[in-house]
Design a protein around this motif. Structure first.
Motif, PDB file in Angstrom:
ATOM      1  N   LEU A   1       1.578   6.540  -6.957  1.00  0.00           N
ATOM      2  CA  LEU A   1       0.502   7.494  -7.249  1.00  0.00           C
ATOM      3  C   LEU A   1       1.030   8.922  -7.228  1.00  0.00           C
TER       4      LEU A   1
ATOM      5  N   LEU B   1      -5.896  -1.684 -10.590  1.00  0.00           N
ATOM      6  CA  LEU B   1      -6.207  -0.254 -10.637  1.00  0.00           C
ATOM      7  C   LEU B   1      -6.381   0.199 -12.079  1.00  0.00           C
TER       8      LEU B   1
ATOM      9  N   CYS C   1      -6.623   3.571  -4.037  1.00  0.00           N
ATOM     10  CA  CYS C   1      -5.548   2.573  -3.999  1.00  0.00           C
ATOM     11  C   CYS C   1      -5.768   1.581  -2.864  1.00  0.00           C
ATOM     12  N   LYS C   2      -6.191   2.097  -1.714  1.00  0.00           N
ATOM     13  CA  LYS C   2      -6.468   1.223  -0.577  1.00  0.00           C
ATOM     14  C   LYS C   2      -7.587   0.241  -0.925  1.00  0.00           C
TER      15      LYS C   2
ATOM     16  N   SER D   1      -5.609   8.162  -2.602  1.00  0.00           N
ATOM     17  CA  SER D   1      -5.003   7.009  -1.938  1.00  0.00           C
ATOM     18  C   SER D   1      -6.084   6.056  -1.445  1.00  0.00           C
TER      19      SER D   1
ATOM     20  N   LEU E   1       2.142   1.741  -3.438  1.00  0.00           N
ATOM     21  CA  LEU E   1       1.081   2.252  -4.309  1.00  0.00           C
ATOM     22  C   LEU E   1       0.935   3.765  -4.158  1.00  0.00           C
ATOM     23  N   LYS E   2       1.012   4.250  -2.923  1.00  0.00           N
ATOM     24  CA  LYS E   2       0.875   5.691  -2.697  1.00  0.00           C
ATOM     25  C   LYS E   2       2.082   6.446  -3.239  1.00  0.00           C
TER      26      LYS E   2
ATOM     27  N   CYS F   1      -1.769  -5.335  -7.989  1.00  0.00           N
ATOM     28  CA  CYS F   1      -2.631  -4.227  -7.554  1.00  0.00           C
ATOM     29  C   CYS F   1      -2.694  -3.128  -8.613  1.00  0.00           C
ATOM     30  N   LEU F   2      -1.563  -2.816  -9.232  1.00  0.00           N
ATOM     31  CA  LEU F   2      -1.553  -1.787 -10.271  1.00  0.00           C
ATOM     32  C   LEU F   2      -2.361  -2.218 -11.493  1.00  0.00           C
TER      33      LEU F   2
ATOM     34  N   ILE G   1      -0.525   4.608 -15.850  1.00  0.00           N
ATOM     35  CA  ILE G   1      -0.446   3.288 -15.218  1.00  0.00           C
ATOM     36  C   ILE G   1       0.153   2.276 -16.178  1.00  0.00           C
TER      37      ILE G   1
ATOM     38  N   TYR H   1       0.830  -1.208   0.000  1.00  0.00           N
ATOM     39  CA  TYR H   1       0.000   0.000   0.000  1.00  0.00           C
ATOM     40  C   TYR H   1       0.867   1.262   0.000  1.00  0.00           C
TER      41      TYR H   1
ATOM     42  N   CYS I   1     -14.552   1.749  -9.648  1.00  0.00           N
ATOM     43  CA  CYS I   1     -13.819   1.203  -8.513  1.00  0.00           C
ATOM     44  C   CYS I   1     -14.824   1.020  -7.389  1.00  0.00           C
TER      45      CYS I   1
END
Length: 701
Positions: A263, A312, A280-281, A277, A259-260, A308-309, A348, A256, A321
């Protein structure tokens, strides 16, 4: 998908090591969580003690421990007002209360509701009269509450629509607050989540039982795609979401955090795309639910991140989402224009195609450089950066200081509430505080340890002031309370006890306390804490950082010196030189005071070290120990001239000026009063001292 070549495992392990180095590890995560949860608990205890029917919840990255120094995360605070009874079922209606029914129909956005005002005495009797401008009558004849009802409620906050931001306060993180009401029951629109079972059997049934117990909130904000943005209230399951985040393992937390960072660095570097965020969470939680728990290990971190990406990316391409708990709530609804969607999707996609190279250039917390060193792409020492020990020490010190500032802020707010109350009310407040220690959880008991000694000392000092006023003696009851409060911090309570004995003429006892207190100053790296004004925190020493890194939050009592505070009910325990500070403000000065922030100006407040030396000077004067008296005076002068950490320098200069008058050195006294006025031009009793001094000099001629 998860059977990948060795380089991915090596990259995963290197990433894990780097994140460990910059503070994303079990110890630091637990430390951050502990501080924020303690802060939340202490604030809520303060609300109970001061009869404010509000509960604050600290949410988001800081309370979860899912952040780093370079991410600059603020604190999300949900301010829950307990004025209304929010219900989803008529059986929850309560007689005589402000009851509001959550309405979800074809006019509300999924995940949102209207709040319909119900009759307080007959549940099925319709309300036909609009009570105020904060309600509106809709086309169906229902009286609905606007979500703008409490805009601007938080003093000093920047209005950001439904939220309020408090920024730039020294000693505190930036905060983003929203107003909400609690509903005791689990949202009907999220009932299917309770029956949903992921591949990894996560979330667990225990987490879901917790969710049902905690219910939900309705938050004062409408959907961006709503036809009725001022009438909608967002249904929030934030306590359940916090519970889920607190139950992640360290690899999931690191994923996580990455990811932030991605981002912030690549997907939305200018902050112009409405991707958050929280999205993303949400993607992370969906990915955890849809994979075996055994996948989330350190040697798979890079693979999990890529997964995860990819998810997303799929969300952006599909403009959807889904909220993790309320699936019908599309977090991306109305967030992107077609142009921004294309830009985000491309960003992305570009990252996924060059993921390893892109990770190597992330500059947040020097992650990219550190990763290159770990992968032997750069020699060790080729790029200077802080050691992991230094970073961990920084975090430990920061958490300690934030906890200490929170403790002091809570103490002062409590004193602000009680300083006009009678003795009976104060004792009742102490009784309520004690119940948190007897019946409370571990966090409430920890908060008690920080708040109770301060309150005991203040109560004992007030009782002592009363008995000194009557017969110049300290009553046995007052002494018991003063002794019970001796552990509030390293100095404050002891200096107040010494001041009490000084005020009764018991110089030997006062001198003994001061000698012991001064010895402690040289035994510990003492740090001054003051919350009277918003000032930059004092500089910390290497020794202080070391102690913070090695000890628990209990060290606050050993290495912290809060400023010494006397309210007017303690006036007989205060040396007359310091009593003047209680009357610092003229009528003209009052105009320049902030009613909410400058309450302490009606008290006598002084830094611990100058007060210690001042008391020594006065006591040795009475004991006719001339050499010791002059030594104390020299220490007082040196402290004021050299100690950059003084928070109330003008007060220290004022008492020093009076010492100079007693030494028959009027010119030096005048100089110190003038220096005091340079520190604070208004609300400074130095002007009175100058007038008295000049008047005396003129009368003597």
């Amino acid at each position: 998908m998860f059977q990948e070549p060795d380089y991915r495992e090596n990259l995963s392990l290197a990433l894990s090591e780097v994140l460990d180095d910059i503070g994303v590890n079990e110890r630091m995560v637990m430390r951050r969580r502990r501080h924020l949860m303690l802060r939340e608990t202490m604030g809520n205890i303060m609300f109970r003690l001061t009869d404010i029917n509000v509960t604050n919840y600290h949410l988001g990255s800081q309370s979860e421990g899912t952040t780093t120094r370079g991410l600059h995360s603020d604190i999300d605070i949900l301010v829950c007002l307990h004025r209304y009874n929010i219900i989803q079922d008529w059986s929850q209606w309560e007689h005589g209360k402000f009851n509001y029914l959550m309405i979800q129909d074809e006019n509300t956005t999924p995940g949102y509701c209207f709040l319909q005002l119900l009759h307080p005495y007959a549940p099925y009797l319709p309300v036909t009269v609009i009570p105020d401008e904060h309600h509106i009558n809709d086309r169906s004849g229902r009286i609905l509450l606007k979500n703008t009802r409490y805009n601007g409620l938080i003093p000093g906050a920047i209005d950001h629509g439904p939220s309020n931001a408090l920024q730039g306060q020294h000693g505190y993180y930036d905060m983003d607050s929203v107003i909400a009401f609690h509903c005791k029951s689990w949202p009907q629109s999220a009932s299917s989540w309770l029956d949903r079972q992921g591949i990894g059997r996560w979330p667990t049934q225990e987490m879901k039982r917790y969710a049902v117990r905690t219910g939900c909130f309705v938050v004062a904000t409408g959907s961006k795609v709503s036809e009725y943005p001022e009438l909608e209230w967002r249904i929030s399951t934030s306590l359940t979401e916090r519970c889920l985040m607190l139950n992640l393992n360290i690899t999931q937390i690191r994923c996580y955090v990455l990811l932030k960072m991605i981002l912030k660095s690549f997907l939305n570097p200018q902050g112009t795309i409405n991707i958050s965020s929280f999205m993303c969470k949400t993607v992370l939680l969906h990915c955890i639910e849809n994979t075996e728990s055994s996948i989330w290990k350190e040697n798979n971190l890079f693979i999990c991140l890529t997964y995860c990406l990819s998810e997303l990316h799929s969300c952006v391409q599909n403009d959807r989402c889904s909220h993790f708990i309320i699936r019908e709530n599309n977090l991306m609804a109305g967030q992107f224009t077609a142009e921004k969607k294309h830009e985000l999707s491309k960003n992305i996609s570009d990252f996924l195609q060059n993921d390893r190279q892109m990770l190597l250039i992330i500059d947040i917390d020097d992650l990219g450089y550190r990763l290159q060193v770990k992968l032997n792409m750069l020699p060790h020492g080729a790029y200077y950066h802080q050691s992991s020990h230094a970073i961990h020490e920084f975090y430990m010190t920061e958490e300690y200081l934030n906890t200490a500032f929170t403790v002091r802020g809570s103490q002062l707010r409590l004193l602000q509430h009680l300083h006009t109350k009678n003795i009976r009310t104060m004792k009742h407040c102490i009784g309520k505080l004690i119940t948190f220690n007897v019946n409370g959880n571990r966090l409430e008991q920890a908060a008690f340890k920080f708040l109770a000694p301060f309150l005991f000392t203040t109560y004992g000092s007030i009782l002592a002031s009363s008995s000194i006023g009557e017969n110049n003696q300290v009553s046995p009851q007052a002494l018991v309370w003063l002794l019970d409060g001796l552990n509030s911090d390293i100095w404050n309570s002891r200096l107040k006890l010494a001041s009490v004995f000084y005020s009764t003429g018991d110089m030997e006892k006062a001198e003994l306390i001061l000698t012991h207190t001064e010895q402690q100053y040289y035994s510990y790296p003492v740090f001054p804490i003051c919350r009277c004004e918003d000032m930059p925190p004092p500089a910390v020493t290497a020794e202080f950082k070391r102690v913070c890194g090695e000890q628990s939050e209990d060290c606050i009592k050993h290495i912290t010196a809060f400023c010494v505070t006397f309210i007017q009910k303690e006036i007989n325990c205060v040396p007359h030189e310091l009593q003047y500070e209680m009357f610092r403000s003229t009528q003209d000065d009052m105009i320049h005071r902030d009613e909410d922030e400058d309450y302490w100006m009606d008290w006598a407040v002084v830094d611990s070290l100058p007060f210690l030396y001042f008391l020594q000077y006065k006591i040795y004067s009475h004991l006719q120990r001339h050499e010791d008296k002059q030594q104390a005076l020299s220490k007082l002068i040196r402290t004021i001239e050299t100690d950059k950490n003084l928070r109330h320098r003008e007060t220290a200069l004022n008492i020093l000026g009076q010492c100079m008058e007693q030494e028959n050195r009027p010119q030096q006294a005048l100089n110190y009063y003038l220096l005091s006025l340079q520190q604070r031009q208004r609300n400074n009793v130095a002007i009175i001292h100058i007038c008295k001094l000049l008047s005396g000099l003129l009368a003597a001629q």
